[in-house]
Structure formats: C-alpha cells, structure tokens
Design an enzyme around this catalytic site. Structure first.
Site: not given
Length: 1118
Positions: A204, A209, A456, A473
């Site tokens: 990131n 994200c 997020h 993630d």
C-alpha cells in the site's frame, strides 16, 4: 491502510452522519502540543477496570464547556480489553465548524514497536433534555503507532452543540459517552502469504488499498492477465511511462515473486504523483478508466477487443405505447452494472428493480412520432450478458434531505450461483440468444470497510473457482471460508452480548461498516476459457529478461544488506574528484562523498589488500598511494586531517574504520594523495614532517562568477604565502608576477567566514593547518564592484550560500510552476515582491501578495503572507522543519498595505420586491461600523424607494442569530462561517403597535435518519404578528410573502417551536398567545416553523453553508 485526507482548509468538509473517521492529525500543519486542559471534568466507567472487559461504556462529564480555551481536551484513562483508552475532543473543532471527537490509545507513546489493536466503538454526545436525540456515531479501526486515534472530525455542528435550546449543553455541561468493544488482532507481520496460500499481496502506497483490491481481482481473471502479457511492449519502454509494461511487470511479479509487490511503477505510469497516492479514489471509477486505457492501448494489436469480449454486455432501452402500435428501442453497451442496494434485499431484487416497467401517463405522457402524446411503458431488458459480469453495488448515494453523500450499510445478500435466466428469462429481451445459459458463479467480492469519506478496501477471491476463498488485504493474503466471503459481507447490524450484565444490561449494536461493494461473476459456460492456464511462454522474452534481472538485483541487494555487517564501504576521494566537483556540485569544502568511487571490502581483510584493489581500480601502484583520514571539525567543515600511519595501514579494514569513525558509521572515508613526477606518472610520496602543511587551493574569477579547484601544495609552517605566489600564478595560468589576493575559507555554517590572509605572516602565524583551503583571485579585480556583482571571494561565497531558486505559481493554479527566479535567502520582503513584479511587468510591487507552501499537503497555506510580515525569503520558504522552494503569488487590485487596513465582508443583499439575492464584497477600513457598511451598500444596490432603511443580520444554519447594531465595529465580524444578510426593514416593522410582536419564522423538516430531529433549511425571516391574529390569517400573509402555489402550500404544516420541539398549530389558533414568553435564551429559541419538504436543487454560496429552497437566484458582483 486508511485514507489520509488533505488538510481541512482545502476540503469543503460536509456534515454527514456516516462521515469517515480519520486520525485527528491528518496532514499536520505541524506538530500540535498534546496538553491536557485543566477543565473541571468528571469521569465514570460503567465497567470496573479490574474486570478488564472486552467491551465497556465510559461516560465523561465536561463542565464549563463553553469557557474552555484549549484547542483539545483528553478524558481520564479507562480500561477495556486490557488496554488503556481515552476520549479526545476539540471543543471548538479541529479546523472545522463541527465538534471533533476521537477515541485515543492513551499509552501509545510507551507501547512496543509494531503494536496494534482493533476495536469497534461508538461515540455519543448525550442530549440531556431528550435522550432519543443524543447524537451517536460508530466505527471500527485497527489502531497502531501511526494512527493511535480515530474518530470523527465533523461529529456535529458547533451551532447545534452550543445552542442551549438543543439540549447538548445544559448548565454549560456536556456529557460524552464511548462504547468500546476490543477484538483480537492477528499477528500481521509474521504471516508468509506465499507459503500459506501460494499467492502474494500488493504493498500500500498510502491509500491505494482500493486499487490493490481491484488489481488483484483483474489479475485473477487469467484470460485478462494473458491478454495483458500479450500487449506489445519493447525493452526500450520504461514501466513508469507505459501502462501496459507497468501492468505486465506487476502481474509477472504477482505470479512469480515470493513477497508482496510494489505498485509505484504502475501509479507513475498513470501520471500520479505521491499526493495522488494518498488520496482515495473510487474503485468503480478506477476500473472504468483503467479498462478504457487498456482497450485503447490494445487497438491494432493481437489482443484488440479483449476488454469487450470479457466485460461487455448489451441492454435495450425501450418505450412502448399502450394504445397505439409504436415502440422505440435503443441498444446500449455496458462494462459493469450499477445495482441499487437501498430497498433491495439481494441481487435478484436489484435486477427486478433494474428491469421494472415505468408507466408514462398523465403529465408524463410520451411524445410518439405521428401519434402525439401517448400513455406508454418504459423499461430496460438485457440482450446479452458478458462472460465476466461486474456488478457495482450502490453503497454510496446522495441524500437530498441532508444534502450530502451517505453510505448505505443495509443488509444485502448475493448468491454463490446467480441465475439470470430465472423465471423464464424475465430480464432478457426477445432478441436475446436463448442458446446461451446465463448461469454465473461468484469469483470475487470487493469489500469496503468504513464510511463515506474514506476507509479500507480488500477483496475475497476464488482464483480457480474452487471452494477455497482467499482474502487479499494489501500485503496480506489469507485463506478464508465461504461464510467470511459471503454472509459476513452482506452488511446490516451485528449485536454484541453485554460483557458485564451486572454493570450495563443494554447490548451493543454495531452497524457492520464492512460490506460488499463490487461483485465479479463468471459465466459457467465460459469458465474454462476464462480460468485458463497462464505460464512463462505467455510473457514476452524482453519482459522475462528485464524482470529476472530486476529480481537478481533485488536479491543481490538483499544479500548485501544481510551481509552488510561483514563489510566496510570505503569511499576514496582523489584530486580528480575535486577538479570535477568544485564549482559545479560543491562550492564549500572539497568534495561530495556520495559522488566519489567506493569499494566494498570485507572487514577482516588487511588494509594492504584494499590498496591492491585501489591499484587495480585507479592504476596507481600500491607504493605510490598515501591515504588521509577526513575529520569533521568543530566549525562543521569536513577536511583531510592526517595521513594513516604505517601501524594503522598494517591493521584490518574493520579496525581502521573504528579508529577513524567514532560515530559507528559503516563507511570509511579517505583522501588519496598521489604525487606526480615530471612525466605525470605517480611517484613515491615524499616523507611528511610535522613542519609540512597540506593546503588546497581554489581560484575565483569575478567576471565569470566562477570558482574552481586548481590543486594542492605542501608548505612549511614557518614559510610565508609570499613564497608560493609564483607557484599559485602558475597553477592559475597567470603571469608569474600577477598580484593576487589570498583568503582562507574558514566555515560556511550557519554563516560564511572567509578572511583575507596576510601574505607576509607565516602559515603557522595565520593558524593554517592540514586540510585548510585557500581561495585566491587577481588583486586588480577586487575593487571591481561597479562592473561585477560579486567582486571578491567572500561576497561570492555569501551569494552562493544564500542563493535560492524559487518556483512561483499563481494562487489560482496551485499545481503548475509558472516561472522561476534566482533570489537570495537574505532578500527582504520588498526585494522578493519587487523581483516578482518586475518579472510580471507590474509597476506597483505592493499589489503582489505572496502565500507560502505547505510541504505536507503540497498546497498553499491557508493564510497569505502579510505585507512585510517576514524578514527574509528564507522565512517565507520554511514550513516547520522543512524548507520548500515554492511560493504562490496573486495580483491584487489595490496595494496590500491598504487592503490589510481594510475589512472585507461578503454581504448577501435580499431585494425587497425582486426575486433575487446579490452578493456584494464590501471593503472598508477596519475601524468602520455596521452603519458604514449599510451606507456603502446603499450606493451599490437597488432599493424599493429612496428612503428605505436597511439592516444587517447574522444567519447561521438557517436561523437568524443577530441583528447588528449600527454602531458595532466591523473588525470583529466573522463572515467565514456565518452569512451576513442585508435587507430593507419592512414598513410594518417600523410601525409596530403596542401589542404587535416580531417573531422569527424558519423552514424545517424532520430527519428520518436522526430520530425525527428537526432540521432547518432555507432562508429564515421576521414576521409581525398582531394581537388576536389566527394562524389562518398568518398563513395567508406567509403565502403571499413567499409566493408559494396553492397546491404546494396546502401540504405545509405550521408549528410553534420551543427548544427544538414542534407543537403543531390549527388554523383557528391565536398565534400571538404562543409568543408571550421572553426567555433568557433569546428570541430565536421560539419560532414559527414551516414544515415542508426541501425539494429545490441544491446550490452553494458563502463559505461552509449549503443553500436550500426559498432562496432567490444568486448573482455575484465583486
């Protein structure tokens, strides 16, 4: 990673109940002191700290709230889940006109490196009059060292909080509550994604994200990945300048790398600077833009049409007349479908809504060619669906009632298998190909966690459509079960059982802020084609070579890093480096060590081994090399200090580094002295005695403004400069008897020190030592100040030390450099504006106004520089501990000193008879009064008659808070947050009878999302009511005043409002009887309310206020 928002002065922050939660620091305008206010505060925790519950409620009573002078205020510490927490509030707002409130990790400064903790929490400001009107906002966050507080910058408007009638501040006391539930945190860093799952994540860059989740989804459509690999690129392309190559490179690394992959090359190819990477964009928008770019780049190549083949479907818009034989159709393509979430329980309900038939009848009839206005049916049917179906769920929508964007967190289900042929193909048009079976399997679920202003993103993907789901993630990839990927992403509410039933029986209900935002389905019949095999042969050879080389270099660097403790880097500066650098890269001292040759030598090797390496590298025999240590002097200069002794040269490289470098740096810096013979070949160095001093010489030419290195000499301490003048002239290329002036370059930080040397005094008497620098020039040039800018060495060094190239930008175009000027850091304010005015061809420099640059946000600072408000250019360029080279300018219509003596007010003039509002900018001296403002306005506006009287009002959140006395000074009037409204005083108000009352009349509606709380909107006004007058009579006057059509007016309700609660009135009620009390709160706490919907288009004028219906059209005259 969470969003980092730009500074609030650049953001029109909107009020919003789902507003995203940000760390309160954001891009700091610099460090903020964390002092705790000494307010009288009382704190209670419903659950005792010793019980250490995983969830608890904390109540904080803050007294003397309106009298707090502190910018921020912390509660006492309370314990939940084994952790210390506290609430942080900004009583006057964190640079916004809202209360700002956050949950803070109380001991974050003392926690071990890499700590993190996860909590779901809500923050509440209690309404002490009616608990149901308490304002509660909830969220969840992973707290860590970088984000140790989290919450709401715009929690509630200050106007509501400080309005005593609203009930949030009673007896100047505010009550705040925090419900906190702590969840277990998994160890993020020790997880090896490749080992655990076979896949790697994406790094990131700050707030990318949303992009990472989309890229992972696209990468895991193998047909798409194969097409990207087959896009033509060449070895001469650079990834940072080519989207196809950057994407190929990224996909290759995702396929073959063992660790997470960086996306910087790709974002650079998008043309994003680092600031863009800190701004969250929208996944849907990025998906469209990226696919459009790729579609364009694929044209004319072997993979042309891939995007259409994968993602393009078609639907038919139709309008069909009911009573005549007429049908109009239009075919349209789509790459993704936007499905409604609100009011739909699942994907099928959204598709039902998508194809819903609308009746066009009554006022809304359809105009059919040849047939005129006709009743008709209007709708959409699908001609074909694509192999890869992308469904964008409308989780964000515009709320007209609140005039803001909100996130829909409602429960919304989606199936593992989606049958779009259901109910006999109800979604399909008659032209659809019935041989195609539209049965789809879920491939990926993109999730958004957070609120409307950020949050997020991550993705659940089944790369091969097997039963195993994976969660991507950012850098972390984990195996997940189907329940996590589907049911837990439906949204809705989650109830946590009370942890301590004895303390607090009410369960915590939390809205699930994590929910599906985009779904990707793959058609069963196309599954084998799309989930195809992609291997090395699909990747262009030049790409494989490039990426393997990159990988090897990365591996080499990693290896070097791992072995760094075994090696010493030796940086060797030579005469050649000084010749090359002095006058170009460096002016002070002798060399930039970052630009000299370096050797990586094992620490245990003897120094003589290193000398052999030098002999190979430079062609200088070992016996002809003499090395000197460098030393940092007390005056911060860095000079060769002494030669290495034979004993030191006998040591190992590692021991030697420790001798030279007490700072424990891994580098050893040396100066290599080589003596050349007559044939310019290296010879053995002559022995150096204590009497010998090594000096370095620079030559200055004021005509060329040039300083260059001319060589070094050994001199005797007892000798005198006069003895080497002939040699110096020879080094300079002057005639032997040229008279020259010598200066010693002593230091340059913080100020230049460069003193003339007495040629008759000995070198020792002049305190010269090894490594000292002498600058010299022709004597004849020293007095040439009328012909040269910098006639001597000290003035030139002063100039170099302080010169600064400044990039100037117009304040109107803050992203674009317009021109550059070379200035001096010592230039005063007048010098700088004078040079800018000269460049712009402006006669009067005082009309230039400058604004400094904020290095954190890369934007102009909110406040311009005052006239002569800083001493030097250097003060204009500094921003906390950083220095910038950017200034913003604007050209004013009057000189800045004059403008600063004036107060500028924006006043909205409401015309008495015409349906319009005109905004005027009034500029008057600060000592003027409101009466002067009105007199000035009278010369600019059109009054209904020449003797009309005017007044100035303060309007805030659609209520009138003040009628300004004519004698009030304008200096302290703030038009930043409130609107200043000027209007004529109606004749009826001037002639009030003894029993007439002047009341406030406000528009309002009830906010369904806020417990039916009253929301004011539109333009408030005064109304005279007479003794005994009924509501019916008042209504007639209001309708006439506002020119509302009968049909609409019949839907309006009238209410008497006191302390924010409506009491509805009947036509027969006597209005004046309600307005008898003259309470302490002031007139605006009682008003006549007009309840109706606010159905006008939204428009904005004046800072920070959203305008509503019953506004007149706006014109702006400045």
């Amino acid at each position: 990673m969470t969003l980092m928002t730009p500074p609030l002065d650049q953001q029109q922050q909107q009020q919003d109940d789902d507003e995203m939660l940000v760390p309160h620091t954001e891009f700091p305008e610099g460090p903020q002191p964390m002092e705790v206010a000494q307010a009288e505060t009382a704190n209670t925790v419903d659950a005792q700290a010793v019980d250490d519950p995983p969830s608890a409620r904390f109540t904080w009573t803050i007294e003397n709230f309106s009298r707090l002078n502190n910018k921020k205020l912390y509660s006492d510490v309370f314990f939940v889940g084994g952790y210390k927490w506290r609430i942080l509030v900004f009583p006057k707002g964190n640079n916004v006109d809202h209360l700002s409130m956050y949950l803070d990790v109380a001991d974050s400064a003392n926690l071990p490196y890499g700590w993190s903790r996860y909590a779901q929490f809500s923050l509440t400001v209690i309404n002490q009059l009616h608990n149901k009107y308490s304002i509660r906002k909830e969220t969840q966050h992973q707290f860590n060292a970088r984000e140790s507080d989290w919450g709401f910058t715009s929690f509630m408007p200050l106007g509501e909080l400080y309005d005593p009638s609203r009930g949030y501040l009673v007896n100047d006391t505010c009550i705040v509550e925090a419900d906190v539930a702590v969840r277990r945190v998994v160890d993020y860093w020790s997880h090896d994604s490749k080992k655990e799952t076979g896949f790697v994540g994406l790094k990131n860059q700050g707030a990318t994200c949303y992009m990472n989740s989309l890229l992972q989804t696209l990468y895991h459509i193998p047909y798409f990945r194969k097409a990207v690999y087959h896009m033509p690129t060449t070895e001469n392309d650079m990834p940072s300048g080519s989207i196809p190559l950057a994407l190929q490179s990224l996909f290759y690394k995702l396929q073959y790398s063992d660790t997470s992959v960086a996306t910087k090359e790709l974002t650079k190819s998008f043309g994003w600077d680092t600031y863009d990477s800190f701004m969250q964009h929208d996944v849907q928008e990025l998906n469209r833009v990226l696919c459009e770019k790729l579609e364009d780049k694929m044209k004319g190549t072997v993979v042309e049409g891939t995007i259409q083949q994968l993602f393009e479907g078609h639907h038919m818009n139709y309008i069909e007349c009911i009573n005549v034989d007429y049908k109009s159709t239009r075919k349209e393509s789509f790459y993704d479908l936007q499905l409604d979430v609100k009011g739909c329980r699942d994907v099928y309900a959204s598709f039902d809504k998508y194809v819903e038939v609308e009746r066009l009848e009554g006022d809304n009839k359809y105009h059919a060619e040849q047939y005129g206005l006709q009743d008709a049916r209007k709708g959409v049917l699908f001609i074909d669906f694509p192999p890869v179906l992308q469904l964008q769920l409308k989780r964000f929508e515009y709320d007209f009632m609140r005039d803001t964007m909100v996130k829909i967190n409602d429960r919304y289900e989606f199936p593992l298998q989606l049958d779009l042929d259901r109910e006999n193909g109800k979604y399909l048009s008659p032209d659809a190909d019935s041989s195609v079976r539209n049965l789809y399997t879920l491939h990926s679920v993109l999730v958004h966690s957070g609120g409307v202003h950020g949050g997020h993103y991550y993705a659940f993907i089944r790369p091969t459509l097997s039963d195993q789901w994976l969660k991507f993630d950012d850098e972390r990839v984990t195996k997940e079960d189907v329940k996590r990927a589907l049911e837990e992403q439906y949204g809705g509410e989650e109830e946590l059982p009370p942890a301590n039933p004895g303390f607090n029986n009410s369960p915590f209900k939390f809205t699930k802020y994590s929910n599906a935002y985009m779904l990707v389905y793959i058609r069963e019949s196309d599954k084998d084609k799309i989930i195809c095999n992609v291997d090395e042969k699909d990747i262009a050879e030049h790409l494989r070579i490039r990426l393997k080389k990159e990988q090897e270099e990365k591996e080499q660097k990693r290896k070097e890093k791992a072995e760094a403790h075994l090696y010493t880097i030796i940086k060797v500066a030579r005469n050649e480096d000084l010749l090359e650098q002095i006058g170009r890269d460096v002016y002070f001292d002798l060399v930039d060590h970052e630009k000299v040759h370096s050797f990586r030598i094992q620490k245990q090797l003897p120094f003589n081994h290193f000398k052999e390496e030098v002999a190979k590298g430079f062609g200088i025999p070992v016996q002809c090399q003499r090395f000197w240590f460098w030393a940092k002097r007390q005056n911060h200069t860095y000079r060769p200090n002494r030669p290495l002794t034979p004993q030191e040269e006998a040591q190992s490289v590692g021991q030697l580094r420790e001798v030279s470098n007490k700072a424990n740096n891994a580098e050893l810096k040396l100066f290599l002295e080589v003596e050349l013979g007559q044939d310019l070949k290296p010879v053995l160095p002559s022995e150096k005695t204590k009497e010998d001093i090594l000096l370095f010489f620079k030559l200055y030419d004021p005509w060329k403004e040039e300083l260059r290195y001319v060589g070094r000499l050994f001199v005797k301490g007892s000798g005198k400069p006069a003895e080497i003048l002939t040699k110096l002239n020879e080094m300079a290329g002057f005639s032997p008897d040229e008279e020259i002036v010598l200066y010693e370059e002593i230091k340059f930080e913080p100020n230049i020190m460069c003193e003339r040397i007495d040629k008759k005094a000995s070198f020792r008497a002049s305190q010269l030592e090894d490594g000292d620098i002498i600058c010299f020039q022709k004597f004849s040039q020293v007095g040439s100040s009328d012909q040269t800018r910098y006639p001597n060495v000290p003035s030139f060094l002063e100039y170099v030390h302080n010169r600064q190239v400044v990039r100037f930008r117009s304040l109107e175009k803050p992203k674009e450099d317009e021109f550059c000027l070379e200035l001096s850091k010592l230039n005063n304010y007048d010098d700088v504006v004078g040079r800018v005015a000269q460049h712009l061809g402006l006669d009067d420099p005082s009309k230039i106004r400058l604004t400094s640059h904020n290095c954190y946000s890369q934007q102009p600072k909110p406040q311009p520089i005052k006239y002569r408000g800083v001493e030097h250019l250097s003060d204009m360029l500094v921003h906390y501990n950083q220095t910038s080279d950017i200034l913003y300018y604007e050209v004013l219509d009057i000189p800045l000193p004059e403008l600063q003596g004036l107060k500028t007010l924006k006043v909205a003039f409401h015309h008495a008879t015409k349906d319009e509002v005109v905004i005027h900018t009034i500029r008057l001296p600060k000592q003027c009064t409101v009466g002067d403002v009105i007199n000035d306005l009278k010369t600019k506006v059109e009054l209904s008659h020449s003797n009309a009287e005017m007044r100035l009002l303060e309007v805030f959140y659609h209520k009138i808070y003040k009628i300004f006395p004519l004698s009030e000074k304008i200096e302290n009037i703030n038009d930043q947050y409130w609107t200043l409204r000027a209007e004529e005083i109606p004749e009826e108000e001037k002639n009030l009878g003894p029993h007439d009352r002047l009341i406030h009349v406000y528009h309002f509606m009830k906010d369904t999302a806020q417990n039916q709380q009253v929301q004011n909107f539109g333009e408030p006004f005064f109304l005279v009511i007479h003794e005994g007058e009924t509501l019916a009579e008042v209504k007639a006057r209001v309708q006439k005043k506002l020119l509302v059509p009968d049909e609409e007016f019949s839907k309006w309700k009238f209410a008497f409002l006191s302390l924010g609660r409506p009491e509805y009135l009947q036509d027969s009620d006597i209005v004046s009887s309600r307005f008898q009390r003259r309470d302490v709160y002031g007139a605006w706490e009682q008003y006549l309310g007009l309840e109706h919907t606010d159905n006008a288009p939204k428009r904005s004028y004046a800072a920070n206020q959203n305008r509503h219906t019953f506004e007149k059209p706006v014109k702006i005259y400045n």
